[in-house]
Scaffold this motif. Structure first.
Motif, PDB file in Angstrom:
ATOM      1  N   TYR A 148       0.832  -1.205   0.000  1.00 41.76           N
ATOM      2  CA  TYR A 148       0.000   0.000   0.000  1.00 41.76           C
ATOM      3  C   TYR A 148       0.867   1.256   0.000  1.00 41.76           C
ATOM      4  CZ  TYR A 148      -5.111   0.267   0.455  1.00 41.76           C
ATOM      5  OH  TYR A 148      -6.448   0.358   0.205  1.00 41.76           O
ATOM      6  N   TYR A 149       1.809   1.312   0.948  1.00 46.02           N
ATOM      7  CA  TYR A 149       2.602   2.525   1.127  1.00 46.02           C
ATOM      8  C   TYR A 149       3.404   2.864  -0.125  1.00 46.02           C
ATOM      9  CZ  TYR A 149       1.752   1.518   6.110  1.00 46.02           C
ATOM     10  OH  TYR A 149       1.180   1.239   7.316  1.00 46.02           O
ATOM     11  N   GLU A 150       4.054   1.868  -0.690  1.00 51.99           N
ATOM     12  CA  GLU A 150       4.907   2.132  -1.851  1.00 51.99           C
ATOM     13  C   GLU A 150       4.089   2.569  -3.063  1.00 51.99           C
ATOM     14  OE1 GLU A 150       7.961   2.518  -1.853  1.00 51.99           O
ATOM     15  OE2 GLU A 150       8.629   1.568  -0.014  1.00 51.99           O
ATOM     16  N   ASN A 151       2.889   2.024  -3.197  1.00 53.65           N
ATOM     17  CA  ASN A 151       2.037   2.446  -4.308  1.00 53.65           C
ATOM     18  C   ASN A 151       1.517   3.865  -4.111  1.00 53.65           C
ATOM     19  OD1 ASN A 151       1.212   0.369  -6.584  1.00 53.65           O
ATOM     20  ND2 ASN A 151       1.677  -0.810  -4.745  1.00 53.65           N
ATOM     21  N   ILE A 152       1.147   4.211  -2.890  1.00 58.64           N
ATOM     22  CA  ILE A 152       0.720   5.591  -2.623  1.00 58.64           C
ATOM     23  C   ILE A 152       1.877   6.547  -2.876  1.00 58.64           C
ATOM     24  CG2 ILE A 152      -0.074   7.202  -0.847  1.00 58.64           C
ATOM     25  CD1 ILE A 152      -1.494   4.781   0.477  1.00 58.64           C
ATOM     26  N   ARG A 153       3.058   6.165  -2.409  1.00 59.98           N
ATOM     27  CA  ARG A 153       4.246   6.998  -2.611  1.00 59.98           C
ATOM     28  C   ARG A 153       4.501   7.238  -4.097  1.00 59.98           C
ATOM     29  NH1 ARG A 153       9.681   4.756  -0.074  1.00 59.98           N
ATOM     30  NH2 ARG A 153       9.306   6.172   1.651  1.00 59.98           N
ATOM     31  N   ALA A 154       4.395   6.179  -4.889  1.00 61.61           N
ATOM     32  CA  ALA A 154       4.640   6.308  -6.329  1.00 61.61           C
ATOM     33  C   ALA A 154       3.591   7.193  -6.994  1.00 61.61           C
ATOM     34  CB  ALA A 154       4.660   4.928  -6.977  1.00 61.61           C
ATOM     35  N   LYS A 155       2.323   7.031  -6.581  1.00 58.70           N
ATOM     36  CA  LYS A 155       1.253   7.842  -7.178  1.00 58.70           C
ATOM     37  C   LYS A 155       1.415   9.315  -6.801  1.00 58.70           C
ATOM     38  CE  LYS A 155      -0.676   4.196  -8.933  1.00 58.70           C
ATOM     39  NZ  LYS A 155      -0.492   3.911 -10.380  1.00 58.70           N
ATOM     40  N   LEU A 156       1.868   9.585  -5.584  1.00 56.04           N
ATOM     41  CA  LEU A 156       2.124  10.968  -5.182  1.00 56.04           C
ATOM     42  C   LEU A 156       3.295  11.555  -5.968  1.00 56.04           C
ATOM     43  CD1 LEU A 156       1.581  10.813  -1.323  1.00 56.04           C
ATOM     44  CD2 LEU A 156       0.410  12.359  -2.898  1.00 56.04           C
ATOM     45  N   ALA A 157       4.318  10.749  -6.185  1.00 47.20           N
ATOM     46  CA  ALA A 157       5.463  11.223  -6.971  1.00 47.20           C
ATOM     47  C   ALA A 157       5.032  11.600  -8.379  1.00 47.20           C
ATOM     48  CB  ALA A 157       6.549  10.150  -7.012  1.00 47.20           C
ATOM     49  N   ASP A 158       4.092  10.831  -8.935  1.00 45.83           N
ATOM     50  CA  ASP A 158       3.571  11.153 -10.266  1.00 45.83           C
ATOM     51  C   ASP A 158       2.897  12.525 -10.286  1.00 45.83           C
ATOM     52  OD1 ASP A 158       4.441   8.729 -11.239  1.00 45.83           O
ATOM     53  OD2 ASP A 158       2.483   7.740 -11.064  1.00 45.83           O
ATOM     54  N   LYS A 198      -6.379   1.181  -7.726  1.00 47.53           N
ATOM     55  CA  LYS A 198      -7.259   2.348  -7.878  1.00 47.53           C
ATOM     56  C   LYS A 198      -7.357   3.115  -6.556  1.00 47.53           C
ATOM     57  CE  LYS A 198     -10.461   4.908  -9.934  1.00 47.53           C
ATOM     58  NZ  LYS A 198     -11.009   5.676  -8.804  1.00 47.53           N
ATOM     59  N   ALA A 199      -7.411   2.385  -5.442  1.00 49.59           N
ATOM     60  CA  ALA A 199      -7.493   3.039  -4.135  1.00 49.59           C
ATOM     61  C   ALA A 199      -6.267   3.908  -3.882  1.00 49.59           C
ATOM     62  CB  ALA A 199      -7.642   1.996  -3.034  1.00 49.59           C
ATOM     63  N   CYS A 200      -5.086   3.411  -4.253  1.00 52.28           N
ATOM     64  CA  CYS A 200      -3.855   4.187  -4.060  1.00 52.28           C
ATOM     65  C   CYS A 200      -3.859   5.446  -4.919  1.00 52.28           C
ATOM     66  CB  CYS A 200      -2.635   3.323  -4.367  1.00 52.28           C
ATOM     67  SG  CYS A 200      -2.365   2.001  -3.158  1.00 52.28           S
ATOM     68  N   GLU A 201      -4.369   5.328  -6.132  1.00 54.59           N
ATOM     69  CA  GLU A 201      -4.505   6.508  -6.993  1.00 54.59           C
ATOM     70  C   GLU A 201      -5.435   7.533  -6.351  1.00 54.59           C
ATOM     71  OE1 GLU A 201      -5.907   5.090 -10.714  1.00 54.59           O
ATOM     72  OE2 GLU A 201      -4.000   4.168 -11.302  1.00 54.59           O
ATOM     73  N   ASP A 202      -6.553   7.037  -5.815  1.00 54.23           N
ATOM     74  CA  ASP A 202      -7.518   7.938  -5.177  1.00 54.23           C
ATOM     75  C   ASP A 202      -6.912   8.623  -3.960  1.00 54.23           C
ATOM     76  OD1 ASP A 202      -9.399   7.248  -7.061  1.00 54.23           O
ATOM     77  OD2 ASP A 202     -10.458   5.819  -5.775  1.00 54.23           O
ATOM     78  N   ILE A 203      -6.177   7.854  -3.156  1.00 47.72           N
ATOM     79  CA  ILE A 203      -5.568   8.421  -1.946  1.00 47.72           C
ATOM     80  C   ILE A 203      -4.578   9.520  -2.313  1.00 47.72           C
ATOM     81  CG2 ILE A 203      -3.978   7.913  -0.045  1.00 47.72           C
ATOM     82  CD1 ILE A 203      -5.385   5.146   0.139  1.00 47.72           C
TER      83      ILE A 203
END
Length: 356
Positions: free
Chosen positions: A77-87, A318-323
């Motif tokens: 979860y954390y790494e995917n949220i981190r990557a989406k925020l970096a984007d 999708k949840a990580c993208e939304d977050i």
């Protein structure tokens, strides 16, 4: 004089280079003053491009103040949220309280002084951090609570689900399997153990609602209802005690946390376990990661034990993208006070819908 000038110029250049290396070494990783591990946003398992790394120099800074980094589920979860925020041009640091509420309070306070643009919390105890969240908001730092809600007045926004709905969905998937495998089950014939997290707030709410709903089904023999530390390692050792106590005569584990379910699974499937026939045995849980997904797919072939899971938040990618988007919306001042999440059911047949 020219020679002296050249020497002085070379010396100054050397000092500048040394300073640059010193600064880089200090930025590579750090430990917060509250004693919890902090991972820099440009590190981790997901590699970021040079363009993204350059953009992060002026990025918004998000502090994920989380209760734990133990286990694959959370780190996925954390790494995917981190990557989406970096984007989206933001940097996220992961700050681990290691299940210590006092440490998490100190970490939240430190994040305010360290100049973060957003504090994103997964609380050890939402009640315990409420005052720290208030202090952050008073200092102009928004607080985005995830999963565990400290209360409307103690956060800027909250993303979470209805824990009663989660519990009822967990019971639903359990009973659907029972009705298929034990259609003529006598009253009290299905030996069942219910496991939940010991944390305050949503964990206890989910556990209590699960226990209450299971009482509606007379074919279940609820042997124990236990609350443990929400960790895979603790669940693994505690399950061994339960299996020994009941000599393996257990049909179901209903587990209110995916991380704990993996611990239960490890013990059940360990070499020498007295539970060695999986035909009439199952683990039912909440949450989904790669390991749980693989277990569910293998269980359909009779070689594993996690039968199905309800997913609080639906498709994880999708949840990580939304977050990530919601984090940026909060930073930019254009947000909702509450972001509800779906509760979906993951089976061997629809695992691709969840990215597995």
């Amino acid at each position: 004089m020219k020679k002296t000038g050249r020497i002085l110029s070379m010396a100054l250049s050397l000092v500048m280079v040394m300073c640059m290396f010193t600064a880089c070494s200090q930025k590579a990783g750090s430990t917060d003053t509250a004693g919890g591990t902090q991972e820099n946003g440009t590190q981790g398992n997901i590699t970021q491009s040079a363009e993204v790394t350059e953009a992060l120099k002026d990025a918004k800074k998000v502090a994920l103040c989380t209760m734990t980094t133990e286990g694959d589920f959370w780190n996925f979860y954390y790494e995917n949220i981190r990557a989406k925020l970096a984007d989206q041009g933001a940097e996220m640091d992961i700050i681990d309280a290691d299940m210590d509420a006092v440490r998490q309070i100190e970490q939240i306070d430190n994040c305010v002084t360290q100049g973060y643009d957003l504090i994103f919390t997964i609380a050890v105890d939402p009640n315990a951090i409420s005052d720290a969240c208030s202090r952050a908001m008073a200092a102009g730092v928004p607080v985005f609570a995830f999963i565990k809600d400290p209360g409307e007045q103690y956060r800027t926004s909250f993303r979470g689900g209805d824990e009663t709905k989660v519990a009822h969905t967990l019971v639903q998937i359990t009973m659907e399997w029972i009705e298929e495998h034990f259609p003529d089950a006598a009253e009290g014939s299905i030996n069942t153990i219910v496991i939940g997290g010991i944390g305050a707030g949503s964990e206890t709410e989910r556990f209590n609602a699960t226990c209450e709903k299971l009482k509606e089904y007379p074919q279940l023999n609820i042997m124990e209802e236990v609350q443990w530390e929400t960790s895979q390692s603790y669940a693994q050792s505690a399950t061994e005690n339960l299996i020994t106590k009941y000599k393996g005569d257990i049909n179901l584990f209903v587990v209110c946390s995916g991380e704990m379910a993996l611990g239960v699974r490890s013990t059940v499937m360990a070499e020498g376990s007295v539970i060695n026939d999986y035909t009439d045995f199952g683990i039912f849980t909440v949450d989904l990661n790669a390991e749980i997904a693989e277990s569910i797919k293998n269980a359909a072939q009779g070689t594993d034990v996690i039968r199905t899971a309800c997913v609080n938040g639906g498709n994880i990618t999708k949840a990580c993208e939304d977050i990530a988007k919601q984090c940026m919306d909060i930073i930019n001042g254009n947000y909702e006070k509450f972001y509800p999440v779906n509760v979906d059911i993951a089976t061997a047949d629809n695992m691709a819908d969840f990215g597995f």
